[in-house]
Design a protein around this motif. Structure first.
Motif, PDB file in Angstrom:
ATOM      1  N   GLY A  73       0.811  -1.207   0.000  1.00  0.00           N
ATOM      2  CA  GLY A  73       0.000   0.000   0.000  1.00  0.00           C
ATOM      3  C   GLY A  73       0.847   1.259   0.000  1.00  0.00           C
ATOM      4  N   SER A  74       1.949   1.244   0.721  1.00  0.00           N
ATOM      5  CA  SER A  74       2.854   2.396   0.742  1.00  0.00           C
ATOM      6  C   SER A  74       3.459   2.635  -0.635  1.00  0.00           C
ATOM      7  CB  SER A  74       3.970   2.179   1.767  1.00  0.00           C
ATOM      8  OG  SER A  74       3.457   2.162   3.084  1.00  0.00           O
ATOM      9  N   ALA A  75       3.826   1.559  -1.329  1.00  0.00           N
ATOM     10  CA  ALA A  75       4.389   1.697  -2.669  1.00  0.00           C
ATOM     11  C   ALA A  75       3.361   2.286  -3.632  1.00  0.00           C
ATOM     12  CB  ALA A  75       4.882   0.348  -3.171  1.00  0.00           C
ATOM     13  N   ALA A 108       3.542   2.363 -12.675  1.00  0.00           N
ATOM     14  CA  ALA A 108       2.130   2.531 -12.326  1.00  0.00           C
ATOM     15  C   ALA A 108       1.198   1.888 -13.351  1.00  0.00           C
ATOM     16  CB  ALA A 108       1.802   4.012 -12.200  1.00  0.00           C
ATOM     17  N   GLY A 109       1.769   1.296 -14.401  1.00  0.00           N
ATOM     18  CA  GLY A 109       0.955   0.578 -15.377  1.00  0.00           C
ATOM     19  C   GLY A 109       0.559   1.363 -16.602  1.00  0.00           C
ATOM     20  N   MET A 110       1.072   2.556 -16.787  1.00  0.00           N
ATOM     21  CA  MET A 110       0.768   3.343 -17.977  1.00  0.00           C
ATOM     22  C   MET A 110       1.425   2.718 -19.201  1.00  0.00           C
ATOM     23  SD  MET A 110       1.548   7.415 -18.734  1.00  0.00           S
ATOM     24  CE  MET A 110       0.669   7.965 -17.272  1.00  0.00           C
ATOM     25  N   GLY A 113       3.608   4.035 -24.913  1.00  0.00           N
ATOM     26  CA  GLY A 113       3.389   5.165 -25.806  1.00  0.00           C
ATOM     27  C   GLY A 113       2.882   6.382 -25.056  1.00  0.00           C
ATOM     28  N   GLU A 114       1.905   6.184 -24.198  1.00  0.00           N
ATOM     29  CA  GLU A 114       1.352   7.280 -23.413  1.00  0.00           C
ATOM     30  C   GLU A 114       2.405   7.846 -22.464  1.00  0.00           C
ATOM     31  OE1 GLU A 114      -2.323   8.203 -20.284  1.00  0.00           O
ATOM     32  OE2 GLU A 114      -2.061   6.180 -21.131  1.00  0.00           O
ATOM     33  N   ALA A 115       3.184   6.952 -21.840  1.00  0.00           N
ATOM     34  CA  ALA A 115       4.226   7.399 -20.924  1.00  0.00           C
ATOM     35  C   ALA A 115       5.269   8.233 -21.655  1.00  0.00           C
ATOM     36  CB  ALA A 115       4.887   6.195 -20.251  1.00  0.00           C
ATOM     37  N   ARG A 116       5.652   7.804 -22.861  1.00  0.00           N
ATOM     38  CA  ARG A 116       6.652   8.558 -23.623  1.00  0.00           C
ATOM     39  C   ARG A 116       6.122   9.938 -23.998  1.00  0.00           C
ATOM     40  NH1 ARG A 116      11.450   7.556 -25.937  1.00  0.00           N
ATOM     41  NH2 ARG A 116      11.317   5.402 -25.215  1.00  0.00           N
ATOM     42  N   ASN A 155       3.640  11.230 -12.697  1.00  0.00           N
ATOM     43  CA  ASN A 155       2.319  10.676 -12.364  1.00  0.00           C
ATOM     44  C   ASN A 155       1.361  11.717 -11.786  1.00  0.00           C
ATOM     45  OD1 ASN A 155       3.078   8.167 -13.276  1.00  0.00           O
ATOM     46  ND2 ASN A 155       3.607   7.370 -11.261  1.00  0.00           N
ATOM     47  N   LYS A 156       1.657  13.001 -12.050  1.00  0.00           N
ATOM     48  CA  LYS A 156       0.812  14.107 -11.585  1.00  0.00           C
ATOM     49  C   LYS A 156       0.535  13.994 -10.081  1.00  0.00           C
ATOM     50  CE  LYS A 156      -1.354  14.553 -16.131  1.00  0.00           C
ATOM     51  NZ  LYS A 156      -2.617  14.591 -16.905  1.00  0.00           N
TER      52      LYS A 156
END
Length: 243
Positions: A73-75, A108-110, A113-116, A155-156
């Protein structure tokens, strides 16, 4: 955004590293945590980040009881809610700049392509997009810290934690990072800046909390936007200290 209630941290039978601290930070604030080595700054930062647990008391961040989270949970909390900037950047030398910035989003699973796309946008915003394919060791200290800021914002996060972010920089690069933090805060980013540099705290934060021996010694609100705060605190500048 941040609420600590009677929070204490002990590591052994000696004096507590943090002793009954109660404080709060509102969303959108830039707060400096000031104090000399051993004052409890790093312990406070670790508790807020969920990297450590208090011996007693509570730690709540953005509505989450961080002190009650397990390891997983902390991660998840750190990935979703917290961006961290470190004194020595902590970049991965075998990854390019853009790949370093992408790491939190991919964890975080993004999608790649979106992450780039988001990483490139952040690098452009921070004025270092031309170095996207370079490796960190080829950059100046100030440029590497901008990469670290981009990674922290990936990750905003609701909260940005900056641990001595200018401590390893020359004066020109330090000023660039200071102005960057001011710009981010002016856009609404909540920032907790941990430092033992009075001048950095005075010129960056709207509010300074001074820790002495693990306790809050002083909590100063500076309505002038940071200017003049150094004149109202007895601490001396850390310019001569080893960083």
């Amino acid at each position: 955004m941040i609420d600590l209630r009677d929070t204490t941290k002990k590591y052994d039978d000696g004096p507590p590293a943090l002793a009954g601290v109660t404080l709060s930070v509102a969303a959108g604030e830039c707060v400096a945590i000031l104090g000399h080595s051993g004052s409890g700054k790093s312990t406070l930062l670790n508790l807020i980040a969920g990297l450590d647990k208090p011996s007693s008391g509570t730690v709540t961040v953005d509505g989450t009881r961080v002190d009650q989270l397990g390891e997983a949970g902390s991660a998840r909390y750190r990935r979703a809610r917290v961006g961290m900037i470190f004194q020595f950047f902590n970049l991965l030398d075998d990854l390019t700049v853009v790949d370093n910035v992408m790491v939190p989003a991919q964890l975080a699973g993004m999608g790649k392509g979106e992450a780039r796309r988001r990483a490139v946008e952040l690098l452009d915003r921070l004025g270092i997009d031309r170095h996207a394919q370079a490796y960190p060791q080829r950059l100046s200290g100030g440029q590497r810290q901008r990469v670290a800021v981009a990674r922290a914002l990936m990750n905003k996060p609701a909260l940005l934690l900056a641990d001595e972010p200018t401590g390893a920089l020359d004066s020109s690069s330090a000023e660039d990072v200071r102005r960057l933090l001011l710009d981010l805060n002016s856009e609404g980013q909540t920032i907790v800046l941990v430092t033992h540099d009075v001048q950095l705290a005075a010129s960056t934060a709207r509010r300074t909390i001074e820790l002495v021996d693990g306790a809050v010694e002083r909590d100063v609100v500076n309505r002038g936007g940071g200017a003049g705060l150094a004149a109202r605190t007895p601490l001396t500048s850390s310019a001569g200290e080893t960083r």
